[in-house]
Design a protein around this motif. Structure first.
Motif, PDB file in Angstrom:
ATOM      1  N   ILE A  85      -6.109   4.922  -1.053  1.00 13.07           N
ATOM      2  CA  ILE A  85      -5.050   3.993  -1.470  1.00 13.07           C
ATOM      3  C   ILE A  85      -5.304   3.623  -2.929  1.00 13.07           C
ATOM      4  O   ILE A  85      -6.394   3.187  -3.293  1.00 13.07           O
ATOM      5  N   LYS A  86      -4.285   3.881  -3.761  1.00 13.42           N
ATOM      6  CA  LYS A  86      -4.506   3.628  -5.193  1.00 13.42           C
ATOM      7  C   LYS A  86      -4.557   2.129  -5.474  1.00 13.42           C
ATOM      8  O   LYS A  86      -3.959   1.344  -4.733  1.00 13.42           O
ATOM      9  N   PRO A  87      -5.296   1.760  -6.525  1.00 15.09           N
ATOM     10  CA  PRO A  87      -5.486   0.334  -6.785  1.00 15.09           C
ATOM     11  C   PRO A  87      -4.179  -0.396  -7.059  1.00 15.09           C
ATOM     12  O   PRO A  87      -3.243   0.184  -7.593  1.00 15.09           O
ATOM     13  N   THR A  96       0.808  -1.239   0.000  1.00 16.06           N
ATOM     14  CA  THR A  96       0.000   0.000   0.000  1.00 16.06           C
ATOM     15  C   THR A  96       0.835   1.280   0.000  1.00 16.06           C
ATOM     16  O   THR A  96       0.279   2.375  -0.083  1.00 16.06           O
ATOM     17  N   ARG A  97       2.155   1.184   0.092  1.00 21.54           N
ATOM     18  CA  ARG A  97       2.986   2.389   0.073  1.00 21.54           C
ATOM     19  C   ARG A  97       2.614   3.266  -1.108  1.00 21.54           C
ATOM     20  O   ARG A  97       2.435   2.802  -2.214  1.00 21.54           O
ATOM     21  N   GLN A  98       2.496   4.523  -0.857  1.00 28.25           N
ATOM     22  CA  GLN A  98       2.308   5.462  -1.955  1.00 28.25           C
ATOM     23  C   GLN A  98       2.823   6.822  -1.533  1.00 28.25           C
ATOM     24  O   GLN A  98       3.114   7.057  -0.363  1.00 28.25           O
ATOM     25  N   SER A  99       2.945   7.695  -2.507  1.00 29.56           N
ATOM     26  CA  SER A  99       3.508   9.019  -2.251  1.00 29.56           C
ATOM     27  C   SER A  99       2.415   9.973  -1.773  1.00 29.56           C
ATOM     28  O   SER A  99       1.240   9.792  -2.082  1.00 29.56           O
ATOM     29  N   THR A 100       2.855  10.994  -1.076  1.00 29.45           N
ATOM     30  CA  THR A 100       1.932  12.006  -0.573  1.00 29.45           C
ATOM     31  C   THR A 100       2.439  13.375  -1.016  1.00 29.45           C
ATOM     32  O   THR A 100       3.360  13.927  -0.403  1.00 29.45           O
ATOM     33  N   ALA A 154       5.298  11.136   2.432  1.00 30.29           N
ATOM     34  CA  ALA A 154       6.547  11.557   1.794  1.00 30.29           C
ATOM     35  C   ALA A 154       6.415  11.434   0.288  1.00 30.29           C
ATOM     36  O   ALA A 154       5.612  10.643  -0.218  1.00 30.29           O
ATOM     37  N   ILE A 155       7.192  12.248  -0.396  1.00 33.22           N
ATOM     38  CA  ILE A 155       7.292  12.119  -1.852  1.00 33.22           C
ATOM     39  C   ILE A 155       8.727  12.381  -2.287  1.00 33.22           C
ATOM     40  O   ILE A 155       9.382  13.299  -1.774  1.00 33.22           O
ATOM     41  N   TRP A 156       9.168  11.566  -3.214  1.00 38.94           N
ATOM     42  CA  TRP A 156      10.538  11.626  -3.763  1.00 38.94           C
ATOM     43  C   TRP A 156      10.471  12.488  -5.017  1.00 38.94           C
ATOM     44  O   TRP A 156       9.785  12.148  -5.972  1.00 38.94           O
ATOM     45  N   ARG A 157      11.186  13.615  -4.993  1.00 44.04           N
ATOM     46  CA  ARG A 157      11.226  14.489  -6.158  1.00 44.04           C
ATOM     47  C   ARG A 157      12.677  14.665  -6.610  1.00 44.04           C
ATOM     48  O   ARG A 157      13.599  14.573  -5.800  1.00 44.04           O
ATOM     49  N   THR A 158      12.818  14.968  -7.888  1.00 45.68           N
ATOM     50  CA  THR A 158      14.145  15.333  -8.394  1.00 45.68           C
ATOM     51  C   THR A 158      14.009  16.648  -9.171  1.00 45.68           C
ATOM     52  O   THR A 158      14.081  17.705  -8.598  1.00 45.68           O
ATOM     53  N   GLY A 159      13.777  16.562 -10.476  1.00 49.65           N
ATOM     54  CA  GLY A 159      13.734  17.769 -11.306  1.00 49.65           C
ATOM     55  C   GLY A 159      15.140  18.212 -11.655  1.00 49.65           C
ATOM     56  O   GLY A 159      16.134  17.609 -11.236  1.00 49.65           O
ATOM     57  N   ASP A 160      15.222  19.309 -12.435  1.00 46.65           N
ATOM     58  CA  ASP A 160      16.524  19.789 -12.926  1.00 46.65           C
ATOM     59  C   ASP A 160      17.511  20.090 -11.793  1.00 46.65           C
ATOM     60  O   ASP A 160      18.725  19.963 -11.967  1.00 46.65           O
ATOM     61  N   VAL A 201      22.997  14.350  -6.521  1.00 45.85           N
ATOM     62  CA  VAL A 201      21.719  14.432  -5.790  1.00 45.85           C
ATOM     63  C   VAL A 201      20.761  13.466  -6.481  1.00 45.85           C
ATOM     64  O   VAL A 201      20.491  13.606  -7.676  1.00 45.85           O
ATOM     65  N   ILE A 202      20.288  12.475  -5.747  1.00 42.63           N
ATOM     66  CA  ILE A 202      19.360  11.529  -6.398  1.00 42.63           C
ATOM     67  C   ILE A 202      17.924  11.751  -5.974  1.00 42.63           C
ATOM     68  O   ILE A 202      17.020  11.142  -6.532  1.00 42.63           O
ATOM     69  N   GLY A 203      17.728  12.623  -4.997  1.00 41.60           N
ATOM     70  CA  GLY A 203      16.345  12.905  -4.646  1.00 41.60           C
ATOM     71  C   GLY A 203      16.230  13.931  -3.548  1.00 41.60           C
ATOM     72  O   GLY A 203      17.146  14.093  -2.727  1.00 41.60           O
TER      73      GLY A 203
HETATM   74  C1  LIG Z   1      14.057   9.008  -9.059  1.00 38.60           C
HETATM   75  C2  LIG Z   1      12.667   9.578  -8.980  1.00 38.60           C
HETATM   76  C3  LIG Z   1      12.456  10.927  -9.224  1.00 38.60           C
HETATM   77  C4  LIG Z   1      11.178  11.479  -9.167  1.00 38.60           C
HETATM   78  N1  LIG Z   1      11.011  12.817  -9.380  1.00 38.60           N
HETATM   79  C5  LIG Z   1       9.780  13.350  -9.274  1.00 38.60           C
HETATM   80  C6  LIG Z   1       9.595  14.757  -9.402  1.00 38.60           C
HETATM   81  O1  LIG Z   1      10.537  15.517  -9.609  1.00 38.60           O
HETATM   82  N2  LIG Z   1       8.329  15.241  -9.293  1.00 38.60           N
HETATM   83  C7  LIG Z   1       7.259  14.422  -9.062  1.00 38.60           C
HETATM   84  O2  LIG Z   1       6.125  14.915  -8.967  1.00 38.60           O
HETATM   85  N3  LIG Z   1       7.413  13.078  -8.917  1.00 38.60           N
HETATM   86  C8  LIG Z   1       8.635  12.542  -9.010  1.00 38.60           C
HETATM   87  N4  LIG Z   1       8.800  11.194  -8.862  1.00 38.60           N
HETATM   88  C9  LIG Z   1       7.606  10.328  -8.714  1.00 38.60           C
HETATM   89  C10 LIG Z   1       7.000  10.387  -7.315  1.00 38.60           C
HETATM   90  O3  LIG Z   1       7.985  10.191  -6.321  1.00 38.60           O
HETATM   91  C11 LIG Z   1       5.908   9.298  -7.156  1.00 38.60           C
HETATM   92  O4  LIG Z   1       6.495   8.029  -7.222  1.00 38.60           O
HETATM   93  C12 LIG Z   1       4.819   9.415  -8.192  1.00 38.60           C
HETATM   94  O5  LIG Z   1       4.139  10.628  -7.964  1.00 38.60           O
HETATM   95  C13 LIG Z   1       3.822   8.244  -8.140  1.00 38.60           C
HETATM   96  O6  LIG Z   1       3.268   8.138  -6.878  1.00 38.60           O
HETATM   97  P1  LIG Z   1       3.349   6.785  -6.038  1.00 38.60           P
HETATM   98  O7  LIG Z   1       4.724   6.726  -5.438  1.00 38.60           O
HETATM   99  O8  LIG Z   1       2.258   6.935  -5.032  1.00 38.60           O
HETATM  100  O9  LIG Z   1       3.129   5.645  -6.979  1.00 38.60           O
HETATM  101  C14 LIG Z   1      10.075  10.636  -8.882  1.00 38.60           C
HETATM  102  C15 LIG Z   1      10.300   9.274  -8.608  1.00 38.60           C
HETATM  103  C16 LIG Z   1      11.569   8.750  -8.653  1.00 38.60           C
HETATM  104  C17 LIG Z   1      11.775   7.283  -8.349  1.00 38.60           C
END
Ligand SMILES: Cc1cc2nc3c(=O)[nH]c(=O)nc-3n(C[C@H](O)[C@H](O)[C@H](O)COP(=O)(O)O)c2cc1C
Length: 182
Positions: A169-171, A9-13, A129-135, A154-156
Motif C-alpha cells: 500500500i503506497k504511503p 488505501t485504494r490504489q491501482s493494480t 483494477a487500473i484505469w487507462r486511456t492513451g491515444d 471513451v473516458i477509460g
Molecule cells: C483519466 C485517467 C487516465 C489514465 N490513463 C492512464 C494510462 O493510459 N496509462 C497508465 O498507466 N495510467 C493511466 N492513468 C493512471 C492510473 O490509472 C493510476 O491512477 C496511476 O497509475 C497511479 O496509481 P494509483 O491509482 O495507485 O495512485 C490514468 C488515470 C486517469 C484518471
C-alpha cells in the motif's frame, strides 16, 4: 473492507491475471458505478464489457485503429494484445447529450465518477483494477469499431482482474498539502 479503509488505501493494480470478476462481483461493480452523482439523472454513460473472446474483439478494434493511423506492424500487433493485460476490460463511454442545465463537462465528470466507483468496488472485493486511456480513447476509429457515436467519448479502459502480486500500500500524503482557505 470498511469504507474508511477503502477510501484511504485504494490504489491501482497494473499487473492483473485471471480470474475475472464473477457475475455476482460484476453486478456489484456495475451497481456501484451508477450510484454516483449525476446531474438531472442523465445516466450519461455506457459500460462495454470485454471478457474471453470479447478481449480479442476489443484487440481487433484497437489494431484496426492503429492500421487506420498508419502505425507500423509491431504496434498493430501490440495493440491487438493490449486488452489481454487483464481478464476483463470495461470500456467506459461518456454518452453526451445536449441539455439546457447539464454541460458536457458535467456529463464527463459523472462518467469519470462511475469509473472510479467501479475501481473502488473492485478494490473492496479484493480484486485489482487500473484505469487507462492513451491515444485509443481519443480515436474516431475506436468509436466506430465499438459502435458508438462520434459525439461519444471513451473516458477509460478499466482493466479488472486478480492482482498478480500482493501490492504494497503506497504511503498516504496529506490532503492538507492541496488546500488554501479564503
Ligand atoms: C483519466 C485517467 C487516465 C489514465 N490513463 C492512464 C494510462 O493510459 N496509462 C497508465 O498507466 N495510467 C493511466 N492513468 C493512471 C492510473 O490509472 C493510476 O491512477 C496511476 O497509475 C497511479 O496509481 P494509483 O491509482 O495507485 O495512485 C490514468 C488515470 C486517469 C484518471
Amino acid at each position: 473492507m470498511d469504507a474508511k479503509t477503502l477510501l484511504l488505501t485504494r490504489q491501482s493494480t497494473p499487473r492483473l491475471a485471471a480470474p475475472a470478476p464473477t457475475q455476482e462481483q460484476l453486478d456489484f461493480i456495475l451497481d456501484a458505478a451508477i450510484r454516483v452523482p449525476d446531474h438531472c439523472g442523465l445516466t450519461p454513460w455506457e459500460f462495454i464489457i470485454a471478457e474471453g473472446e470479447g478481449l480479442d474483439k476489443l484487440g481487433a478494434v484497437l489494431s484496426q485503429a492503429a492500421i487506420d493511423k498508419g502505425a507500423d506492424q509491431a504496434f498493430i500487433e501490440k495493440a491487438s494484445k493490449m486488452p489481454h493485460r487483464a481478464p476483463m476490460v470495461i470500456t467506459v463511454v461518456s454518452k453526451i447529450q445536449s441539455h439546457p442545465k447539464v454541460p458536457e463537462l458535467e456529463q464527463h465528470l459523472a462518467a469519470g465518477c462511475a469509473t472510479l466507483a467501479m475501481q473502488q468496488a473492485a478494490f473492496a472485493l479484493g480484486l485489482g483494477a487500473i484505469w487507462r486511456t492513451g491515444d485509443f480513447a481519443f480515436n474516431p476509429s475506436v468509436n466506430k469499431g465499438l459502435g458508438i457515436a462520434d459525439t461519444d467519448q471513451v473516458i477509460g479502459f478499466l482493466y479488472i482482474g486478480t492482482p498478480v502480486t500482493s501490492a504494497n500500500i503506497k504511503p498516504q500524503k496529506s490532503g492538507r498539502e492541496f488546500v488554501r482557505h479564503l
